[in-house]
Motif scaffolding. Structure first.
Motif, PDB file in Angstrom:
ATOM      1  N   ALA A   1       0.850  -1.187   0.000  1.00  0.00           N
ATOM      2  CA  ALA A   1       0.000   0.000   0.000  1.00  0.00           C
ATOM      3  C   ALA A   1       0.889   1.241   0.000  1.00  0.00           C
ATOM      4  O   ALA A   1       1.938   1.266   0.653  1.00  0.00           O
ATOM      5  N   GLU A   2       0.469   2.250  -0.749  1.00  0.00           N
ATOM      6  CA  GLU A   2       1.284   3.467  -0.822  1.00  0.00           C
ATOM      7  C   GLU A   2       1.358   4.127   0.553  1.00  0.00           C
ATOM      8  O   GLU A   2       0.348   4.358   1.217  1.00  0.00           O
ATOM      9  N   SER A   3       2.575   4.428   0.978  1.00  0.00           N
ATOM     10  CA  SER A   3       2.816   5.027   2.291  1.00  0.00           C
ATOM     11  C   SER A   3       3.275   6.477   2.128  1.00  0.00           C
ATOM     12  O   SER A   3       3.697   6.880   1.037  1.00  0.00           O
ATOM     13  N   PRO A   4       3.218   7.275   3.198  1.00  0.00           N
ATOM     14  CA  PRO A   4       3.762   8.643   3.112  1.00  0.00           C
ATOM     15  C   PRO A   4       5.236   8.652   2.726  1.00  0.00           C
ATOM     16  O   PRO A   4       5.685   9.552   2.009  1.00  0.00           O
ATOM     17  N   GLU A   5       5.982   7.617   3.179  1.00  0.00           N
ATOM     18  CA  GLU A   5       7.405   7.542   2.835  1.00  0.00           C
ATOM     19  C   GLU A   5       7.589   7.332   1.335  1.00  0.00           C
ATOM     20  O   GLU A   5       8.427   7.984   0.699  1.00  0.00           O
ATOM     21  N   GLN A   6       6.803   6.410   0.767  1.00  0.00           N
ATOM     22  CA  GLN A   6       6.867   6.190  -0.681  1.00  0.00           C
ATOM     23  C   GLN A   6       6.543   7.474  -1.443  1.00  0.00           C
ATOM     24  O   GLN A   6       7.243   7.852  -2.382  1.00  0.00           O
ATOM     25  N   ARG A   7       5.470   8.122  -1.020  1.00  0.00           N
ATOM     26  CA  ARG A   7       5.035   9.339  -1.713  1.00  0.00           C
ATOM     27  C   ARG A   7       6.106  10.426  -1.621  1.00  0.00           C
ATOM     28  O   ARG A   7       6.389  11.112  -2.607  1.00  0.00           O
ATOM     29  N   GLY A   8       6.722  10.558  -0.449  1.00  0.00           N
ATOM     30  CA  GLY A   8       7.761  11.562  -0.284  1.00  0.00           C
ATOM     31  C   GLY A   8       8.944  11.311  -1.202  1.00  0.00           C
ATOM     32  O   GLY A   8       9.498  12.245  -1.796  1.00  0.00           O
ATOM     33  N   ILE A   9       9.339  10.035  -1.345  1.00  0.00           N
ATOM     34  CA  ILE A   9      10.474   9.702  -2.208  1.00  0.00           C
ATOM     35  C   ILE A   9      10.144   9.986  -3.668  1.00  0.00           C
ATOM     36  O   ILE A   9      10.940  10.591  -4.400  1.00  0.00           O
ATOM     37  N   ILE A  10       8.973   9.562  -4.120  1.00  0.00           N
ATOM     38  CA  ILE A  10       8.643   9.739  -5.532  1.00  0.00           C
ATOM     39  C   ILE A  10       8.453  11.220  -5.875  1.00  0.00           C
ATOM     40  O   ILE A  10       8.781  11.665  -6.985  1.00  0.00           O
ATOM     41  N   LEU A  11       7.960  12.013  -4.928  1.00  0.00           N
ATOM     42  CA  LEU A  11       7.795  13.445  -5.182  1.00  0.00           C
ATOM     43  C   LEU A  11       9.139  14.154  -5.296  1.00  0.00           C
ATOM     44  O   LEU A  11       9.228  15.221  -5.913  1.00  0.00           O
ATOM     45  N   GLU A  12      10.182  13.567  -4.708  1.00  0.00           N
ATOM     46  CA  GLU A  12      11.523  14.152  -4.794  1.00  0.00           C
ATOM     47  C   GLU A  12      12.423  13.346  -5.731  1.00  0.00           C
ATOM     48  O   GLU A  12      13.641  13.298  -5.571  1.00  0.00           O
ATOM     49  N   LEU A  13      11.814  12.731  -6.736  1.00  0.00           N
ATOM     50  CA  LEU A  13      12.553  11.880  -7.668  1.00  0.00           C
ATOM     51  C   LEU A  13      13.688  12.630  -8.358  1.00  0.00           C
ATOM     52  O   LEU A  13      14.728  12.044  -8.684  1.00  0.00           O
ATOM     53  N   ASP A  14      13.502  13.924  -8.569  1.00  0.00           N
ATOM     54  CA  ASP A  14      14.516  14.691  -9.297  1.00  0.00           C
ATOM     55  C   ASP A  14      15.793  14.908  -8.494  1.00  0.00           C
ATOM     56  O   ASP A  14      16.774  15.464  -9.010  1.00  0.00           O
ATOM     57  N   ARG A  15      15.826  14.461  -7.227  1.00  0.00           N
ATOM     58  CA  ARG A  15      17.063  14.571  -6.433  1.00  0.00           C
ATOM     59  C   ARG A  15      18.102  13.543  -6.865  1.00  0.00           C
ATOM     60  O   ARG A  15      19.277  13.654  -6.524  1.00  0.00           O
ATOM     61  N   TYR A  16      17.673  12.495  -7.607  1.00  0.00           N
ATOM     62  CA  TYR A  16      18.548  11.362  -7.895  1.00  0.00           C
ATOM     63  C   TYR A  16      19.134  11.470  -9.295  1.00  0.00           C
ATOM     64  O   TYR A  16      18.419  11.733 -10.265  1.00  0.00           O
ATOM     65  N   CYS A  17      20.443  11.236  -9.389  1.00  0.00           N
ATOM     66  CA  CYS A  17      21.081  11.254 -10.707  1.00  0.00           C
ATOM     67  C   CYS A  17      20.826   9.959 -11.465  1.00  0.00           C
ATOM     68  O   CYS A  17      20.945   9.922 -12.699  1.00  0.00           O
ATOM     69  N   ALA A  18      20.475   8.906 -10.744  1.00  0.00           N
ATOM     70  CA  ALA A  18      20.205   7.614 -11.387  1.00  0.00           C
ATOM     71  C   ALA A  18      19.156   6.867 -10.590  1.00  0.00           C
ATOM     72  O   ALA A  18      19.107   6.937  -9.354  1.00  0.00           O
ATOM     73  N   VAL A  19      18.314   6.129 -11.308  1.00  0.00           N
ATOM     74  CA  VAL A  19      17.312   5.259 -10.697  1.00  0.00           C
ATOM     75  C   VAL A  19      17.589   3.837 -11.180  1.00  0.00           C
ATOM     76  O   VAL A  19      17.698   3.605 -12.387  1.00  0.00           O
TER      77      VAL A  19
END
Length: 256
Positions: free
Chosen positions: A41-59
């Motif tokens: 189930a989608e959690s606040p932690e998951q949502r927080g990470i995906i909303l800040e996806l642009d912080r990562y140089c690689a996925v």
């Protein structure tokens, strides 16, 4: 190669695809999925990470379930994926899903494992930035080796866990009876957890089943299998059908 009679243990859909490929090569297989995929189930932690996806140089996306679920999140939160971000997969099947979505994706040409990804020049290039950060999309647990190696190189690593793997319900003696009834001479696992579930379901019969040839996807799972008592372990250096077929060609089936 046609003398092999293999037990396949992947999730249902993957078993079906692999069984069809093996049948084309006249290799007998019997499917007994030892992993089911249960989305988290989608959690606040998951949502927080995906909303800040642009912080990562690689996925890095480690599996097809992680790709499908991760792309669902991307659809919901990023109508346009972050510009300049590189995506990577461990295997070609996962990479193909990301590539079809339109993401700039690379994966190793040979070797479907973390070691092969770490040696990929495109991956090294993506990390050649100030303060590199990598996101690994995965199920619960797994790919710790990759994160450890990256952190050892000064790379910050976060996980986005999207699913859990569960052992389906089977009667206690189902595995031993299947092997005996169908005269199977090889076992195929695609992950460390798949191997753990194989042992768990085997129970007391593991002492006998450990003598069958066991095909595994990587050196780390091979080491895990040997520690568990497996007597004849073949490292396919990948979890793909092509990697398994190459291993079958190199290792003649045992004669009765």
């Amino acid at each position: 190669m046609t003398g092999w009679r293999l037990l396949l243990t992947r999730p249902v859909e993957e078993c079906e695809a692999l069984a069809a490929t093996l049948a084309e090569q006249q290799v007998f297989s019997s499917s007994m999925p030892l992993l089911t995929i249960e989305p988290l189930a989608e959690s606040p932690e998951q949502r927080g990470i995906i909303l800040e996806l642009d912080r990562y140089c690689a996925v890095v996306v480690v599996s097809k379930p992680a790709a499908r679920l991760g792309l669902d999140l991307l659809d919901r939160y990023w109508p346009q994926p972050p510009a300049g971000q590189r995506w990577f997969s461990v295997g070609s099947a996962t990479g193909a899903l990301l590539d079809a979505y339109g993401l700039p994706t690379a994966w190793p040409a040979s070797g479907d494992d973390s070691e092969a990804l770490l040696s990929l020049s495109a991956f090294s290039d993506a990390l050649a930035v100030a303060d590199p950060k990598v996101l690994i999309m995965r199920g619960e647990g797994g790919r710790e080796f990759l994160a450890e190696r990256l952190r050892g190189q000064g790379v910050a690593v976060d996980y986005l866990e999207l699913y859990r793997r569960c052992l389906p319900e089977y009667p206690a003696d189902a595995l031993a009876r299947r092997v005996e009834a169908e005269c199977l001479n090889g076992l195929v696992v695609s992950s460390g957890q798949g191997l753990e579930n194989l042992q768990r379901l085997a129970g007391d019969a593991w002492a006998d089943l450990a003598h069958l040839t066991l095909f595994v996807p990587s050196p780390r799972v091979a080491e895990q299998a040997i520690e568990a008592g497996a007597k004849n372990v073949v490292d396919c250096r990948g979890a793909s059908a092509a990697a398994l077929l190459a291993a079958l060609r190199q290792h003649p089936a045992p004669t009765l």
